[in-house]
Motif scaffolding. Structure first.
Motif, PDB file in Angstrom:
ATOM      1  N   TYR A  80      -3.256  10.529   2.617  1.00 60.40           N
ATOM      2  CA  TYR A  80      -3.222  10.408   1.166  1.00 60.40           C
ATOM      3  C   TYR A  80      -1.923   9.770   0.703  1.00 60.40           C
ATOM      4  CZ  TYR A  80      -0.133  14.473   1.358  1.00 60.40           C
ATOM      5  OH  TYR A  80       0.905  15.326   1.628  1.00 60.40           O
ATOM      6  N   SER A  81      -1.933   9.333  -0.552  1.00 62.22           N
ATOM      7  CA  SER A  81      -0.746   8.783  -1.196  1.00 62.22           C
ATOM      8  C   SER A  81      -0.696   9.322  -2.616  1.00 62.22           C
ATOM      9  CB  SER A  81      -0.801   7.256  -1.212  1.00 62.22           C
ATOM     10  OG  SER A  81       0.245   6.716  -2.004  1.00 62.22           O
ATOM     11  N   THR A  82       0.478   9.774  -3.041  1.00 60.63           N
ATOM     12  CA  THR A  82       0.612  10.346  -4.387  1.00 60.63           C
ATOM     13  C   THR A  82       1.657   9.630  -5.234  1.00 60.63           C
ATOM     14  OG1 THR A  82       2.239  11.974  -3.604  1.00 60.63           O
ATOM     15  CG2 THR A  82      -0.081  12.630  -3.577  1.00 60.63           C
ATOM     16  N   GLY A  83       2.353   8.646  -4.664  1.00 62.19           N
ATOM     17  CA  GLY A  83       3.428   7.995  -5.384  1.00 62.19           C
ATOM     18  C   GLY A  83       2.982   6.793  -6.189  1.00 62.19           C
ATOM     19  N   ILE A  84       3.924   6.171  -6.889  1.00 64.49           N
ATOM     20  CA  ILE A  84       3.686   4.963  -7.664  1.00 64.49           C
ATOM     21  C   ILE A  84       3.660   3.760  -6.718  1.00 64.49           C
ATOM     22  CG2 ILE A  84       4.589   3.458  -9.478  1.00 64.49           C
ATOM     23  CD1 ILE A  84       5.965   5.954 -10.644  1.00 64.49           C
ATOM     24  N   GLY A  88       0.823  -1.210   0.000  1.00 61.63           N
ATOM     25  CA  GLY A  88       0.000   0.000   0.000  1.00 61.63           C
ATOM     26  C   GLY A  88       0.852   1.251   0.000  1.00 61.63           C
ATOM     27  N   GLY A  89       0.323   2.317  -0.580  1.00 60.09           N
ATOM     28  CA  GLY A  89       1.058   3.575  -0.593  1.00 60.09           C
ATOM     29  C   GLY A  89       1.276   4.138   0.787  1.00 60.09           C
ATOM     30  N   LEU A  90       0.379   3.824   1.737  1.00 61.15           N
ATOM     31  CA  LEU A  90       0.522   4.274   3.122  1.00 61.15           C
ATOM     32  C   LEU A  90       0.779   3.096   4.055  1.00 61.15           C
ATOM     33  CD1 LEU A  90       0.328   6.816   4.980  1.00 61.15           C
ATOM     34  CD2 LEU A  90      -2.052   6.159   5.387  1.00 61.15           C
ATOM     35  N   VAL A  91      -0.084   2.058   3.983  1.00 61.66           N
ATOM     36  CA  VAL A  91       0.078   0.871   4.829  1.00 61.66           C
ATOM     37  C   VAL A  91      -0.175  -0.388   4.004  1.00 61.66           C
ATOM     38  CG1 VAL A  91      -0.561   2.032   6.973  1.00 61.66           C
ATOM     39  CG2 VAL A  91      -2.328   0.912   5.600  1.00 61.66           C
ATOM     40  N   GLY A  92       0.527  -1.458   4.328  1.00 65.05           N
ATOM     41  CA  GLY A  92       0.286  -2.724   3.655  1.00 65.05           C
ATOM     42  C   GLY A  92      -0.956  -3.408   4.170  1.00 65.05           C
ATOM     43  N   GLU A  93      -1.121  -3.459   5.498  1.00 62.91           N
ATOM     44  CA  GLU A  93      -2.290  -4.056   6.121  1.00 62.91           C
ATOM     45  C   GLU A  93      -2.727  -3.188   7.283  1.00 62.91           C
ATOM     46  OE1 GLU A  93      -3.805  -8.306   8.097  1.00 62.91           O
ATOM     47  OE2 GLU A  93      -1.770  -8.106   7.303  1.00 62.91           O
ATOM     48  N   GLN A  94      -3.985  -2.731   7.242  1.00 62.11           N
ATOM     49  CA  GLN A  94      -4.504  -1.874   8.301  1.00 62.11           C
ATOM     50  C   GLN A  94      -4.951  -2.718   9.487  1.00 62.11           C
ATOM     51  OE1 GLN A  94      -7.846   0.534   7.146  1.00 62.11           O
ATOM     52  NE2 GLN A  94      -7.832   1.740   9.033  1.00 62.11           N
ATOM     53  N   ILE A 101     -11.572   3.728   6.951  1.00 60.19           N
ATOM     54  CA  ILE A 101     -10.815   4.740   6.212  1.00 60.19           C
ATOM     55  C   ILE A 101     -11.785   5.854   5.857  1.00 60.19           C
ATOM     56  CG2 ILE A 101      -9.591   5.267   4.075  1.00 60.19           C
ATOM     57  CD1 ILE A 101      -8.441   2.452   4.114  1.00 60.19           C
ATOM     58  N   ASP A 102     -11.426   7.084   6.191  1.00 62.44           N
ATOM     59  CA  ASP A 102     -12.326   8.214   5.979  1.00 62.44           C
ATOM     60  C   ASP A 102     -11.527   9.435   5.528  1.00 62.44           C
ATOM     61  OD1 ASP A 102     -14.999   9.582   6.332  1.00 62.44           O
ATOM     62  OD2 ASP A 102     -13.806  10.745   7.742  1.00 62.44           O
ATOM     63  N   ASN A 103     -12.056  10.153   4.546  1.00 65.61           N
ATOM     64  CA  ASN A 103     -11.425  11.372   4.043  1.00 65.61           C
ATOM     65  C   ASN A 103      -9.977  11.123   3.626  1.00 65.61           C
ATOM     66  OD1 ASN A 103     -13.050  14.074   4.201  1.00 65.61           O
ATOM     67  ND2 ASN A 103     -13.695  12.835   5.972  1.00 65.61           N
ATOM     68  N   CYS A 104      -9.810  10.181   2.713  1.00 66.35           N
ATOM     69  CA  CYS A 104      -8.474   9.854   2.199  1.00 66.35           C
ATOM     70  C   CYS A 104      -8.507   9.794   0.677  1.00 66.35           C
ATOM     71  CB  CYS A 104      -8.003   8.509   2.747  1.00 66.35           C
ATOM     72  SG  CYS A 104      -7.717   8.507   4.528  1.00 66.35           S
ATOM     73  N   TYR A 105      -7.335   9.868   0.061  1.00 67.16           N
ATOM     74  CA  TYR A 105      -7.287   9.744  -1.389  1.00 67.16           C
ATOM     75  C   TYR A 105      -5.928   9.252  -1.864  1.00 67.16           C
ATOM     76  CZ  TYR A 105      -4.881  14.311  -1.492  1.00 67.16           C
ATOM     77  OH  TYR A 105      -4.007  15.354  -1.301  1.00 67.16           O
ATOM     78  N   SER A 106      -5.919   8.781  -3.105  1.00 68.92           N
ATOM     79  CA  SER A 106      -4.694   8.348  -3.768  1.00 68.92           C
ATOM     80  C   SER A 106      -4.696   8.885  -5.188  1.00 68.92           C
ATOM     81  CB  SER A 106      -4.607   6.820  -3.787  1.00 68.92           C
ATOM     82  OG  SER A 106      -3.526   6.380  -4.587  1.00 68.92           O
ATOM     83  N   THR A 107      -3.554   9.394  -5.639  1.00 74.33           N
ATOM     84  CA  THR A 107      -3.486   9.982  -6.973  1.00 74.33           C
ATOM     85  C   THR A 107      -2.448   9.324  -7.879  1.00 74.33           C
ATOM     86  OG1 THR A 107      -1.868  11.650  -6.266  1.00 74.33           O
ATOM     87  CG2 THR A 107      -4.201  12.232  -6.091  1.00 74.33           C
ATOM     88  N   GLY A 108      -1.614   8.448  -7.355  1.00 72.66           N
ATOM     89  CA  GLY A 108      -0.575   7.827  -8.158  1.00 72.66           C
ATOM     90  C   GLY A 108      -1.044   6.569  -8.867  1.00 72.66           C
TER      91      GLY A 108
END
Length: 352
Positions: free
Chosen positions: A24-28, A8-14, A47-54
């Motif tokens: 948020y996460s913006t990387g590849i 995951g861009g932030l965590v592998g397993e929550q 998960i609330d109010n989060c986003y990913s752009t990569g």
């Protein structure tokens, strides 16, 4: 971020009973199995109010925000990066399992896969629910592909949601839903023109004119346009389709650091049609910009552009119009102040 499983861009397993919010996460992000733009696997968590752009890529269970969701809640979140995989691939979530819910979410990601692929969710099963959500990206796969969900199974529900992206495939292809078994779709729609699909395993097909403002009377039936959805009456925010009233917005809520306090605020808030943006500067500024953005992160108005401002109290009025002098629609807007020394963003609400 790269890996094999649970990537995951932030965590592998929550962790169970945990919450991730305003992140948020913006990387590849790339891997093999359970690959998500923000989280690999979400189990009994929120998960609330989060986003990913990569861009996100993998083989199986690949999602623009979350790869696999189990007995969990995902709300007020979105994804925008291209999502590529082989099986169980979704613009927002790859697989949604066991009483999980997705609410007030969207994806504009283009999604590519081979089997069980959806614009929002690849595979929805075991009494999971999707409500008040939409997808607009194109979706392409060989088998079991839908504009919103690829496969819906066993007591799951889609409620008050829509898709508009192009959909292509060979077997079990649907404008909204590719394949459905023992599940329900309520008051949900797909655009038969933009999707290129006249049929779907669930949902109701509408023309572009019927799905864009002012909408057909038999479209968006019983949708809440007071607290959940907002009409894009001037086609400046979501090409005329409804958009969500409260959503996080790309870089606008990237938790920017204020290096020097400026006491930035506006009054009244909510407002109609005018509001005064006020700020205190601790010193003279040679170049200050004050700009307005809509909920999709699009620039609406330049109030100040690299202008000199003096130390002390300052104020600038916004009349609720864009740079072309046209009134904007009701909804959430963001005003951003930038100088060489600081950067700050606040939220305001226009009510008509």
């Amino acid at each position: 971020v790269t890996g094999n499983m649970y990537v995951g861009g932030l965590v592998g397993e929550q962790a169970e009973n945990s919450t991730i919010s305003f992140s948020y996460s913006t990387g590849i992000v790339s891997g093999v199995y359970h690959v998500g733009g923000l989280a690999g696997v979400q189990i009994n968590s929120t998960i609330d109010n989060c986003y990913s752009t990569g861009p996100v890529s993998g083989y199986g269970e690949v999602g623009g925000l979350v790869a696999v969701q189990v007995d969990s809640i995902l709300s007020n979140s979105y994804s925008t990066g291209t999502v590529t995989g082989s099986q169980y691939v979704g613009g927002l979530v790859g697989e949604q399992w066991e009483n999980s819910s997705i609410n007030n979410c969207y994806s504009i990601a283009n999604v590519y896969g081979e089997i069980v692929v959806g614009g929002l969710v690849g595979y929805q099963t075991f009494s999971s629910a999707i409500s008040n959500s939409f997808s607009t990206g194109s979706v392409s796969a060989e088998e079991t592909v839908g504009g919103l969900v690829g496969r819906q199974y066993y007591g799951s529900t889609i409620y008050n949601s829509y898709s508009t992206g192009g959909v292509s495939g060979d077997i079990d292809v649907g404008g909204l839903l590719g394949y459905q078994e023992e599940s329900t779709v309520i008051n949900s729609y797909w655009d038969i023109e933009t999707s290129g699909q006249n049929t779907s395993a669930g949902g109701e097909g509408r023309t572009t004119a019927e799905m864009t403002h002012p909408y057909a009377v038999n479209t968006f039936v019983d949708w809440d346009f007071d607290a959940i959805w907002t009409a894009d009456v001037d086609y400046t925010i979501n090409s005329g389709y409804p958009y969500l009233y409260e959503m996080p917005v790309s870089f606008i809520e990237d938790f920017m650091t204020v290096i020097e306090p400026v006491n930035l605020h506006n009054y009244p808030n909510p407002f109609n049609p005018d509001t005064m943006i006020r700020f205190y500067l601790p010193r003279d500024i040679d170049h200050l910009s004050l700009t307005i953005y809509n909920i999709r992160g699009q620039l609406v108005r330049r109030l100040l552009e690299r202008a000199p401002c003096q130390k002390g109290e300052n104020q600038v009025s916004w009349d609720g119009k864009n740079d072309f002098g046209r009134p904007v629609t009701s909804g959430v807007y963001f005003y951003r102040m930038t100088t060489p020394g600081f950067d700050q963003i606040n939220k305001m609400l226009l009510l008509k």
